[in-house]
Design an enzyme around this catalytic site. Structure first.
Site, PDB file in Angstrom:
ATOM      1  CG  ASN A  23      -2.122  -0.698   0.627  1.00 43.88           C
ATOM      2  OD1 ASN A  23      -2.517  -1.886  -0.239  1.00 43.88           O
ATOM      3  ND2 ASN A  23      -3.067  -1.000   2.165  1.00 43.88           N
ATOM      4  NE  ARG A 398      -5.451  -7.186  -6.644  1.00 43.99           N
ATOM      5  CZ  ARG A 398      -6.264  -6.872  -8.105  1.00 43.99           C
ATOM      6  NH1 ARG A 398      -6.886  -7.553  -7.557  1.00 43.99           N
ATOM      7  NH2 ARG A 398      -6.496  -5.792  -8.225  1.00 43.99           N
TER       8      ARG A 398
HETATM    9  C1  UD1 Z   1      -6.396   2.024   0.968  1.00 44.35           C
HETATM   10  C2  UD1 Z   1      -5.659   0.646   0.905  1.00 44.35           C
HETATM   11  C3  UD1 Z   1      -6.536  -0.678   1.427  1.00 44.35           C
HETATM   12  C4  UD1 Z   1      -6.709   0.006   2.550  1.00 44.35           C
HETATM   13  C5  UD1 Z   1      -7.880   0.677   2.744  1.00 44.35           C
HETATM   14  C6  UD1 Z   1      -8.877   1.731   3.882  1.00 44.35           C
HETATM   15  C7  UD1 Z   1      -4.190   0.806  -0.987  1.00 44.35           C
HETATM   16  C8  UD1 Z   1      -3.573   0.939  -2.025  1.00 44.35           C
HETATM   17  N1  UD1 Z   1      -4.787   0.217  -0.496  1.00 44.35           N
HETATM   18  O1  UD1 Z   1      -7.512   1.375  -0.105  1.00 44.35           O
HETATM   19  O2  UD1 Z   1      -5.517  -1.642   1.596  1.00 44.35           O
HETATM   20  O3  UD1 Z   1      -8.465  -1.365   2.977  1.00 44.35           O
HETATM   21  O4  UD1 Z   1      -7.211   1.715   2.261  1.00 44.35           O
HETATM   22  O5  UD1 Z   1      -7.715   1.193   4.796  1.00 44.35           O
HETATM   23  O6  UD1 Z   1      -3.675   1.659  -0.194  1.00 44.35           O
HETATM   24  N2  UD1 Z   1     -14.040   5.869  -0.678  1.00 44.35           N
HETATM   25  C9  UD1 Z   1     -15.573   6.948  -1.075  1.00 44.35           C
HETATM   26  N3  UD1 Z   1     -14.973   7.688  -2.071  1.00 44.35           N
HETATM   27  C10 UD1 Z   1     -14.041   8.158  -2.544  1.00 44.35           C
HETATM   28  C11 UD1 Z   1     -13.352   6.701  -1.846  1.00 44.35           C
HETATM   29  C12 UD1 Z   1     -13.129   6.434  -0.912  1.00 44.35           C
HETATM   30  O7  UD1 Z   1     -16.578   7.192  -0.304  1.00 44.35           O
HETATM   31  O8  UD1 Z   1     -13.628   8.334  -3.153  1.00 44.35           O
HETATM   32  C13 UD1 Z   1     -14.587   5.086   0.855  1.00 44.35           C
HETATM   33  C14 UD1 Z   1     -15.013   3.307   0.298  1.00 44.35           C
HETATM   34  O9  UD1 Z   1     -15.788   3.374  -0.565  1.00 44.35           O
HETATM   35  C15 UD1 Z   1     -14.431   2.676   1.834  1.00 44.35           C
HETATM   36  C16 UD1 Z   1     -13.569   4.225   2.729  1.00 44.35           C
HETATM   37  O10 UD1 Z   1     -13.938   5.090   1.667  1.00 44.35           O
HETATM   38  O11 UD1 Z   1     -15.633   2.766   2.254  1.00 44.35           O
HETATM   39  C17 UD1 Z   1     -11.854   4.207   2.527  1.00 44.35           C
HETATM   40  O12 UD1 Z   1     -12.262   3.696   1.482  1.00 44.35           O
HETATM   41  P1  UD1 Z   1     -10.123   4.200   1.188  1.00 44.35           P
HETATM   42  O13 UD1 Z   1      -9.787   4.842   2.525  1.00 44.35           O
HETATM   43  O14 UD1 Z   1     -10.175   5.874   0.053  1.00 44.35           O
HETATM   44  O15 UD1 Z   1      -9.018   2.792   0.512  1.00 44.35           O
HETATM   45  P2  UD1 Z   1      -8.841   2.847  -0.566  1.00 44.35           P
HETATM   46  O16 UD1 Z   1      -7.527   3.815  -0.926  1.00 44.35           O
HETATM   47  O17 UD1 Z   1      -9.152   2.379  -1.621  1.00 44.35           O
END
Ligand code: UD1
Length: 417
Positions: A23, A398
């Site tokens: 990550n 992955r």
């Molecule tokens: C990253 C990590 C993943 C981890 C997650 C939470 C990487 C490559 N992946 O994923 O392994 O599980 O953080 O710690 O670093 N959300 C929205 N809108 C957005 C973006 C996010 O509503 O535009 C929501 C998502 O649906 C989710 C929450 O925010 O419920 C957390 O997502 P996010 O922190 O963005 O996770 P990732 O960056 O995808």
């Protein structure tokens, strides 16, 4: 690796050096696109998600070369701003290129990103932030077309949820945007700090990473550097789980203790003795784990959603009832029905799981539903009676560099097939 075969029943004992963090590696690779020079990233794990990101960077006109654990990227002359659908769908982290593309090119054309099926995973926060920084956005059925007619500029951005990916995208874009960006409600994960440290090493002016308020003063140009990726705190926690579940003992080298602070109390509640020894962590597990009580996943420094499945695996054979509430990704518990095939007793009610510990699981043919869930099945199988085959095991590739080789080093009977 299509399948993973595990024969349980061995007490795991020995030493593991933790791999570099997926990550962190993925956003760092994306960040190199902001830099018109060569950058070398060290301690880069050999993962399918890393290879997929390199394919995207090469498609965009960068050169990328791996030598052992180091990857050198040269983004001096980027050539394209469109990421094809097939490459976007390979992994969620393809979205990390959005900020760098807009900052470097002033335009980007992307599709909805792929990645593990653990919930809806929208990208609205990423898009809203880019809009605030000057992007116009047009969405067709599948494609998202962004333009920045007058260049990206700094903005005051409030995130309604501390999204890790959105925070990273904003930092990368703002690092070379015009003016200053104030980011409020930012994610505080250690991987954010790693990204900011890397960019600052390249000449960026980012302060406050690791806190909710981050200030990014845009600079005209970044320069290259050599940077070492932080250790993977999620893999570290999984290795501890594997030893704990088998009543074993492990010395985990190359970890950052502070990063593991959200999970260590739960290991201790389960009866494990955990001690820090310089840059290593020693865990000694009881013959049978005690239930951890209740766990609630939350953004850092809360309990990580990525470690949740491995704790669910440990709870399956703990000496009583454990409860987990998942607050980040709504589909994480889809792995539970595969644990049930191994004899686990788990009741799911919406975002809550109640796990009634049974004395022992048995081997079965089970399916990895996502990276962390698949690895957790393998961990559960290590303590189960008989042989387990985990199918769709390519999902584990992955994020785990050679899970079988790593766990064999501490005595596991596990092999890819
Ligand atoms: C990253 C990590 C993943 C981890 C997650 C939470 C990487 C490559 N992946 O994923 O392994 O599980 O953080 O710690 O670093 N959300 C929205 N809108 C957005 C973006 C996010 O509503 O535009 C929501 C998502 O649906 C989710 C929450 O925010 O419920 C957390 O997502 P996010 O922190 O963005 O996770 P990732 O960056 O995808």
């Amino acid at each position: 690796m299509a399948e993973l075969t595990v024969t349980g029943g061995r007490r795991l004992m020995g030493e593991i050096t933790v791999q570099g963090a997926k990550n962190s590696a993925l956003p760092l690779l994306a960040a190199t696109f902001c830099i018109p020079a060569k950058c070398t990233l060290q301690n880069m794990p050999a993962l399918s998600d890393v290879s997929a990101t390199l394919s995207i960077l090469r498609h965009l006109g960068c050169t990328a070369r791996r030598e052992g654990q180091s990857i050198t990227i040269d983004a001096t002359t980027p050539a394209r701003y469109i990421i094809p659908e097939s490459l976007m769908r390979e992994l969620r982290s393809s979205i990390f290129l959005l900020g760098p593309l807009l900052a470097r090119f002033g335009r980007a054309e992307i599709f909805a990103p792929g990645g593990c099926n653990i919930g809806a995973r929208p990208i609205d926060l990423h898009l809203a932030a880019m809009k605030q920084m000057g992007a116009t956005i047009r969405q067709t059925d599948e494609k998202i077309i962004l333009r920045v007619p007058r260049g990206l500029h700094g903005a005051d951005i409030n995130l309604r949820f501390p999204s890790v990916g959105a925070t990273e995208n904003i930092i990368m874009a703002a690092a070379i945007a015009r003016g200053t960006t104030q980011l409020h409600g930012a994610a505080r994960e250690p991987e954010i700090v790693d990204l900011a440290d890397f960019l600052n090493r390249c000449g960026a002016k980012i302060s406050g990473a690791g806190k909710s308020d981050i200030v990014i003063e845009g600079v005209r140009r970044l320069h290259g550097c050599t940077y070492q990726v932080m250790p993977d705190r999620i893999i570290a926690s999984s290795c501890l789980s594997a030893a704990a579940l088998t009543g074993g003992e492990i010395l985990l080298r190359g970890v950052n203790h502070a990063h593991l602070a959200p999970v260590l109390p739960a290991f201790r509640r389960m009866g494990c003795r955990v001690t820090a020894v310089n840059d290593a962590l020693h865990l000694y597990a009881p013959r049978r784990l005690v239930p951890f009580g209740a766990l609630v996943t939350a953004p850092y420094p809360g309990f990580p959603t990525d470690s949740q499945s491995a704790f669910l695996a440990m709870a399956c054979t703990a000496s009583g009832v454990s409860r987990i509430k998942e607050t980040i990704f709504e589909s994480r518990f889809h792995q539970a029905r595969e644990f049930a095939k191994m004899g686990a007793h788990i009741a799911i009610r919406g975002s809550q799981a109640e796990i009634y510990g049974v004395p022992r699981l048995h081997g079965a043919r089970v399916k990895a539903m996502d990276l962390r869930g698949g690895a957790a099945l393998a961990v559960a199988a290590l303590g189960a009676h008989g042989q387990t085959t985990v199918t769709c095991a390519e999902l584990i590739d992955r994020g785990w560099e050679d899970i079988a080789g790593t766990l064999r080093r501490i005595g596991a009977n596990i092999a890819p097939s």
